[in-house]
Design a protein around this motif. Sequence first.
Motif, PDB file in Angstrom:
ATOM      1  N   PRO A  31      19.806 -28.606  62.235  1.00 13.53           N
ATOM      2  CA  PRO A  31      20.776 -28.296  63.297  1.00 13.53           C
ATOM      3  C   PRO A  31      20.155 -28.178  64.684  1.00 13.53           C
ATOM      4  O   PRO A  31      20.770 -28.593  65.676  1.00 13.53           O
ATOM      5  N   ILE A  32      18.944 -27.610  64.775  1.00 12.24           N
ATOM      6  CA  ILE A  32      18.310 -27.437  66.085  1.00 12.24           C
ATOM      7  C   ILE A  32      17.965 -28.791  66.687  1.00 12.24           C
ATOM      8  O   ILE A  32      18.305 -29.087  67.841  1.00 12.24           O
ATOM      9  N   ILE A  33      17.290 -29.630  65.908  1.00 14.74           N
ATOM     10  CA  ILE A  33      16.891 -30.947  66.418  1.00 14.74           C
ATOM     11  C   ILE A  33      18.122 -31.792  66.718  1.00 14.74           C
ATOM     12  O   ILE A  33      18.198 -32.467  67.756  1.00 14.74           O
ATOM     13  N   ILE A  57      14.863 -35.321  73.414  1.00 14.35           N
ATOM     14  CA  ILE A  57      14.637 -35.501  71.974  1.00 14.35           C
ATOM     15  C   ILE A  57      13.290 -34.909  71.573  1.00 14.35           C
ATOM     16  O   ILE A  57      13.168 -34.228  70.550  1.00 14.35           O
ATOM     17  N   PHE A  58      12.267 -35.142  72.396  1.00 14.22           N
ATOM     18  CA  PHE A  58      10.936 -34.594  72.094  1.00 14.22           C
ATOM     19  C   PHE A  58      10.959 -33.073  72.152  1.00 14.22           C
ATOM     20  O   PHE A  58      10.357 -32.402  71.300  1.00 14.22           O
ATOM     21  N   ILE A  92      10.820 -27.876  69.323  1.00 11.29           N
ATOM     22  CA  ILE A  92      11.469 -26.604  69.018  1.00 11.29           C
ATOM     23  C   ILE A  92      11.719 -26.490  67.516  1.00 11.29           C
ATOM     24  O   ILE A  92      11.528 -25.432  66.910  1.00 11.29           O
ATOM     25  N   GLY A  93      12.130 -27.595  66.904  1.00  9.98           N
ATOM     26  CA  GLY A  93      12.291 -27.596  65.457  1.00  9.98           C
ATOM     27  C   GLY A  93      10.971 -27.376  64.742  1.00  9.98           C
ATOM     28  O   GLY A  93      10.914 -26.675  63.724  1.00  9.98           O
ATOM     29  N   PHE A  94       9.900 -27.963  65.261  1.00  3.22           N
ATOM     30  CA  PHE A  94       8.569 -27.763  64.686  1.00  3.22           C
ATOM     31  C   PHE A  94       8.177 -26.287  64.763  1.00  3.22           C
ATOM     32  O   PHE A  94       7.684 -25.717  63.778  1.00  3.22           O
TER      33      PHE A  94
END
Length: 741
Positions: A605-607, A649-650, A655-657
């Motif tokens: 969801p975050i990405i 996108i990056f 943030i997902g990482f």
Amino acid sequence: MNPAFLKKIKRNDRIAKWVITVGGMAIIFSVIFILILIAKVALPLFGSSEIRLVADFQVSGDTDPAKVMAVGIDEYRETGYAIDKTGTARFFNLKNGATLDSFQLNRDSAATQPVAVDTYGRLNHVLLWNDGSLTVEEVKFFPFFDEQNGNKRSIHHKIVHLADFPAPADGLPQTSLARVNEDGRRVRVDLRRDGTLQLVMVEEQESLLGATEEVEKTYQLDNDAAGKITALTMNTAGTKLFAGTDQGEILRWNLEDIDEPVLEETTRAFADNRKITALAMVYGGVSLAVGDSAGHLTTWFTVRDPDNGWKLTRIHNLKGHSGPIRRIIPTLHDKSVISYADDGIQISHMTSERFLGAIKHPQTISDFALSVRGDGLIGLTRQGHMAVWSLHIPHPEISLKTLFGKVWYEGYPAPDYVWQSSSGTDDYEAKLSLTPLIFGTLKGTFYAMLFALPLAIFGAIYTSQFARPKFKGIIKPAVEVMAAVPTVIIGFLAALWLAPLIERSLGSMFLSLILIPAALMVSIAIWQAARKIEPLKRVERGYEFLAVAPVLIMTVAFAAVLGSGLEHWLFNGNLKQWLFSEAGIRYDPRNCIIIAFAMGFAVIPIIFTIAEDSLSNVPPSLKAASLALGASRWQTVWRVILPSASPGIFAGTMIGFGRAVGETMIVLMATGNTAIMDWSIFNGMRPLSANIAVEIPEAPVDGSLYRTLFLSAVILFLMTFVVNTVAEIVRQRLRAKYGRF
């Protein structure tokens, strides 16, 4: 416009600016404060030792320093004692040196006097008398609280007689050792004047009628050494005997079997044949500390050799002395050893190989002893001064090597990265390597991102660029609601539902990984021919998922049906056993496959949200210009939309990482929490976050484990900080390159 209204707007803008600035700075300072707080707890791990002289006095006149053979100290550093050549044990107050009382240890005759004293364990003293007999005495201290005197504490002491060994027939030996264990087993080893070794073992055995009787056996120990024995030591249980020679050889006997003591090994410790001058068993009775005539201090333990069985191997090299080492004593609470030579006393830790400190006195120290707690040391000088040092060595087992490097631990075949914070015994070797935990964090994050990143980005591309607005209005909120699902629920479902399901359907899962891409490629090829039909053209514009969904469902169903049959046909019905027997891969039910699905579900969801917003915010004019020049929709997305939205996108990916790196509940519940370093997707792992959650409730406050957990929190904080910093740098460069974003 009304000037008053404009003034009000400007005032509100100034207020908003200050509120936002203050709030932002407060957040920054709060984060910095949290980092300082956890770093402050972890920092003492790398602090230096504190060795302080707390008492120094001349011994009383009835104690001749030249006749003292052993000294000792209680665990409260209030009472000391000395055993002299008259067989007298004198106790004295360490504050003022006043004599408290004395005990006579020679039991048979006042003419019998000790000629040597060997100390082992918790204040156990082996006295070799001039007639060749041996006695084992234990000094005990215990606190006493006097209720009639305001509950004031005082330290009482007594001497407990543990064992007697009669004099050997061939007279006074050169050196003698003795041990008494809790089961009543008594062992005596004598180094005779002719250089041979004699062993006497006494055990209590139960007869057929149920009566208990003592069985005594005497042996001449085998000795194939080329040199003369110069040092002896034995473990506290009396089951292992080691000897060192003047030719640099170490001999090892196994005395565990009363019927057959065995010389298991004779090894040449040093290529230059230097003399071994001191031996001692490190706390735990596994490792052997060796001191030699060159002043080198090393530790050894047995390692399995495929060709020669168990072989004594040099493992650690500790800080040595400038001259021959005369004595080594172990601490009784960790793997530290204290060595003595003419240049003074040194303290080193075996596992970490840290030099912890040196103890020196203006006068030459002739004898010394360590307190049971390891926080005090008493020494007697040749001039008759008794000195007491306070030792504060809080975390001797911690060093950069033990935290991040390979360490050769007791019982391991080779150096390794190991995390093992506790054991069933108190004498275990602490293993607090953070490397497998950092590896586990990165491993879980890698597999989660490997699953989540393609789904999130391709889903965002389809939703923002291909889906109908009405469909987009349904999909995007639905995906964002996924982020509200508690991670404990995801971990619970992954552990109790998903893990057993995948274990039962392992063959079907692998088959689906092959069939789904193949089915999609075939369906795309068919669609290219079928799309020319007029009714199907309406499906193509924003409803492509209606054509893809049935293909995916049928492919998964086909794999589920066919998978079990293929597993029975190709792998005899047990794919897990085949992986282990043929490929050497052990399947853990809670593994990285589970983590990829579970943590990927939490990260998507975050990405997706950030990537979709970035793609949707690309100016429509760029898309229109590309289409006007004849580019297809996919060419427009690939060549125009994606580069323009790449900074966002990056950022979403990073943030997902970071979200995956810091995840706790999912990895805590859905993995085996095994701190291993293996990239296999069939194994679990233990990340930093889950390790903190598991260990912190049981960690003693301010202990090494406690502070190491705070250090791992600092590392986790820095990892996310570095990821976010790199993400921002790359985002700014992409933004500068592509203009708008």
